[in-house]
Design a protein around this motif. Structure first.
Motif, mmCIF file in Angstrom:
data_model
loop_
_atom_site.group_PDB
_atom_site.id
_atom_site.type_symbol
_atom_site.label_atom_id
_atom_site.label_comp_id
_atom_site.label_asym_id
_atom_site.label_seq_id
_atom_site.Cartn_x
_atom_site.Cartn_y
_atom_site.Cartn_z
ATOM 1 N N ALA A 16 -0.314 6.754 -21.018
ATOM 2 C CA ALA A 16 -1.590 6.982 -21.545
ATOM 3 C C ALA A 16 -2.504 5.636 -21.665
ATOM 4 N N ILE A 17 -3.810 5.628 -21.355
ATOM 5 C CA ILE A 17 -4.535 4.514 -21.504
ATOM 6 C C ILE A 17 -5.475 4.733 -22.712
ATOM 7 N N VAL A 18 -5.947 3.746 -23.265
ATOM 8 C CA VAL A 18 -7.030 3.868 -24.495
ATOM 9 C C VAL A 18 -8.047 2.953 -23.996
ATOM 10 N N VAL A 19 -9.476 3.859 -24.010
ATOM 11 C CA VAL A 19 -10.747 2.995 -23.717
ATOM 12 C C VAL A 19 -11.299 3.069 -25.011
ATOM 13 N N GLY A 20 -11.476 1.681 -25.319
ATOM 14 C CA GLY A 20 -12.077 1.327 -26.545
ATOM 15 C C GLY A 20 -11.015 0.827 -27.549
ATOM 16 N N ALA A 21 -11.118 -0.766 -27.740
ATOM 17 C CA ALA A 21 -10.379 -1.287 -28.341
ATOM 18 C C ALA A 21 -10.752 -1.689 -29.573
ATOM 19 N N GLY A 22 -11.591 -0.818 -30.516
ATOM 20 C CA GLY A 22 -12.314 -1.357 -31.694
ATOM 21 C C GLY A 22 -11.056 -0.817 -32.736
ATOM 22 N N SER A 23 -11.427 -0.798 -33.793
ATOM 23 C CA SER A 23 -10.349 -0.571 -34.991
ATOM 24 C C SER A 23 -9.621 0.733 -35.058
ATOM 25 N N LEU A 24 -9.918 1.717 -34.415
ATOM 26 C CA LEU A 24 -9.306 2.960 -34.139
ATOM 27 C C LEU A 24 -8.132 2.573 -32.955
ATOM 28 N N GLY A 25 -9.040 2.335 -31.853
ATOM 29 C CA GLY A 25 -8.281 1.919 -30.608
ATOM 30 C C GLY A 25 -6.850 0.956 -30.991
ATOM 31 N N ARG A 26 -7.209 0.174 -31.742
ATOM 32 C CA ARG A 26 -6.134 -0.737 -32.142
ATOM 33 C C ARG A 26 -5.177 -0.051 -32.979
ATOM 34 N N ALA A 27 -5.512 0.941 -34.121
ATOM 35 C CA ALA A 27 -4.601 1.599 -34.674
ATOM 36 C C ALA A 27 -3.540 2.415 -33.748
ATOM 37 N N LEU A 28 -4.160 2.934 -32.712
ATOM 38 C CA LEU A 28 -3.593 3.776 -32.144
ATOM 39 C C LEU A 28 -2.509 2.969 -31.167
ATOM 40 N N ASP A 50 -11.958 -2.382 -22.421
ATOM 41 C CA ASP A 50 -12.859 -2.417 -23.435
ATOM 42 C C ASP A 50 -14.224 -3.451 -22.724
ATOM 43 N N ILE A 51 -15.244 -3.765 -23.388
ATOM 44 C CA ILE A 51 -16.083 -4.347 -22.680
ATOM 45 C C ILE A 51 -16.209 -5.561 -23.360
ATOM 46 N N LYS A 52 -15.888 -5.951 -24.576
ATOM 47 C CA LYS A 52 -15.880 -7.121 -25.431
ATOM 48 C C LYS A 52 -15.199 -8.191 -24.363
ATOM 49 N N PRO A 53 -16.127 -9.392 -24.289
ATOM 50 C CA PRO A 53 -15.432 -10.419 -23.610
ATOM 51 C C PRO A 53 -14.151 -10.944 -24.398
ATOM 52 N N GLU A 54 -14.131 -11.065 -25.637
ATOM 53 C CA GLU A 54 -13.279 -11.865 -26.221
ATOM 54 C C GLU A 54 -11.989 -10.992 -26.440
ATOM 55 N N LEU A 55 -12.095 -9.752 -25.757
ATOM 56 C CA LEU A 55 -10.606 -8.884 -25.912
ATOM 57 C C LEU A 55 -10.083 -9.089 -24.575
ATOM 58 N N ILE A 56 -10.702 -8.953 -23.440
ATOM 59 C CA ILE A 56 -10.479 -8.926 -22.197
ATOM 60 C C ILE A 56 -9.392 -10.268 -21.789
ATOM 61 N N GLY A 57 -7.995 -9.533 -21.442
ATOM 62 C CA GLY A 57 -6.876 -10.522 -20.998
ATOM 63 C C GLY A 57 -6.061 -10.606 -21.994
ATOM 64 N N LYS A 58 -6.538 -10.241 -23.049
ATOM 65 C CA LYS A 58 -5.497 -10.484 -24.712
ATOM 66 C C LYS A 58 -4.649 -9.261 -24.598
ATOM 67 N N GLU A 59 -3.491 -9.244 -25.356
ATOM 68 C CA GLU A 59 -2.837 -8.112 -25.516
ATOM 69 C C GLU A 59 -2.813 -7.620 -27.060
ATOM 70 N N ILE A 60 -2.785 -6.255 -27.083
ATOM 71 C CA ILE A 60 -2.644 -5.715 -28.678
ATOM 72 C C ILE A 60 -1.432 -4.976 -28.517
ATOM 73 N N PRO A 111 -1.843 -4.758 -22.591
ATOM 74 C CA PRO A 111 -2.869 -5.389 -22.024
ATOM 75 C C PRO A 111 -4.129 -4.786 -22.077
ATOM 76 N N VAL A 112 -5.131 -5.703 -22.381
ATOM 77 C CA VAL A 112 -6.689 -5.024 -22.592
ATOM 78 C C VAL A 112 -7.499 -5.676 -21.404
ATOM 79 N N TYR A 113 -7.852 -4.602 -20.566
ATOM 80 C CA TYR A 113 -8.603 -4.954 -19.510
ATOM 81 C C TYR A 113 -10.436 -4.802 -19.512
ATOM 82 N N HIS A 114 -11.097 -5.306 -18.742
ATOM 83 C CA HIS A 114 -12.253 -4.950 -18.549
ATOM 84 C C HIS A 114 -12.637 -3.481 -18.167
ATOM 85 N N ILE A 115 -13.337 -2.734 -18.773
ATOM 86 C CA ILE A 115 -13.763 -1.422 -18.435
ATOM 87 C C ILE A 115 -13.952 -1.082 -16.765
#
Lengths: 210, 210
Positions: free
Chosen positions: A89-101, A119-129, A133-137
């Motif tokens: 499964a993939i998660v689109v949206g790495a805000g607080s709820l996305g992170r909780a999941l 996600d679309i936030k530049p500061e998240l792209i390329g990071k891991e939660i 991995p978090v990719y650009h939308i």
């Protein structure tokens, strides 16, 4: 193991995780056999209902008085629900709820394997939660096509959710877990499971103010 | 404003946040009046159903063709649902899900004000999450008694959830939002809204494997 017929209600399906948890607790307490009545009491459910649910998934018949073998019934539920088959499964949206999941390890026990976030936030792209991995939308479509992901989770603001659902459907996603406060239009055959926290909150709020 | 009679179904209540969001979007797009049919189309709902839901909460009658004044209908829903009256809530369990709830500013729009979190992990106690203080669970009862909190949220492991629900009921909490995978025994008059992610997952999983 032969698969039981799939004539089970939505409500029964939704009770399965409760049964499983109850049985795992019993097993951890050294209990070898359990009756439908004990499970019903533990979960505060009607025992006729529980007996019917268990019968639908159990590979053995319960013995009078003794009940069902706990270990076997656990395996039967895991097998029936497909928790052994890991589903990406993939998660689109790495805000607080996305992170909780993304941070929830329990999901693995239910066969869900979170493989990427978008996600679309530049500061998240390329990071891991939590190692994911978090990719650009903009990479969503390519990723889904390449990895044949069957489940998509939407935790974005409502106004972009339909666009994401459209992409999901285009790349063959079969089931959408929708946490956005909007209703999604999808082709037949695609399941949308709406998880609406605001609707739940509406219930609580109304109960308090009434 | 006179309160409308409370003979509304659970399903209608759960649709109210969708109506509100839809109306707010219309307002933001400069739309002054809206018909039940437009709302129904936007939300992919049956328009007879929408007309009935709106009639139950609207203080004015919709005008033929033009429909309902958007601004008034927004206020009617906010008023009906009690979103203007801030209702304090506490979260027990400051794990990933608890944190996601504490970080969700949307809830304020629905009248929920998160005032405290409780946990047992020493590294969390005395800290703040999104400006909300985290206390040790041993302070739960005193806090609730002093602050007369009406809503309690449980995001703990299932085996401790009933104990927390018992404390909630003892101190007068009227509504419990239960994210733990267990069923809670509560006295009559206390509402439990179960939010079970594993049960939703069961639906998705079953859809994929069937």
């Amino acid at each position: 193991m032969e698969k039981k017929a799939s004539n089970i209600t939505v409500q029964a399906l939704q009770r399965m995780p409760y049964y499983l948890h109850c049985l795992e607790q019993a097993r951890d307490n050294g209990i070898k056999t359990i009756s439908a009545t004990s499970i019903a009491n533990e979960l505060k459910l009607n025992d006729v209902l529980v007996r019917k649910d268990i019968a639908a998934v159990s590979s053995t018949q319960g013995k009078p008085k003794a009940g069902f073998p706990v270990d076997e019934l656990i395996l039967d539920i895991i097998d029936y629900m497909g928790y052994n088959d890991k589903k990406d499964a993939i998660v689109v949206g790495a805000g607080s709820l996305g992170r909780a999941l993304l941070g929830n390890h329990e999901f693995e026990g239910y066969g869900l394997s979170l493989v990427a976030a978008f996600d679309i936030k530049p500061e998240l792209i390329g990071k891991e939660i939590n190692g994911i991995p978090v990719y650009h939308i903009s990479e969503l479509e390519t990723f889904c096509s390449e990895h044949r992901v069957p489940i998509g989770i939407i935790t974005t603001p409502p106004d972009v959710a339909q666009g994401i659902a459209d992409t999901f459907c285009r790349v063959g996603i079969m089931a959408i877990w929708n946490f956005a406060l909007t209703r999604l239009d999808v082709p037949e055959g695609v399941l949308v499971q709406n998880e609406n926290l605001a609707s739940s909150l509406a219930m609580l709020s109304h109960h308090i103010t009434k």
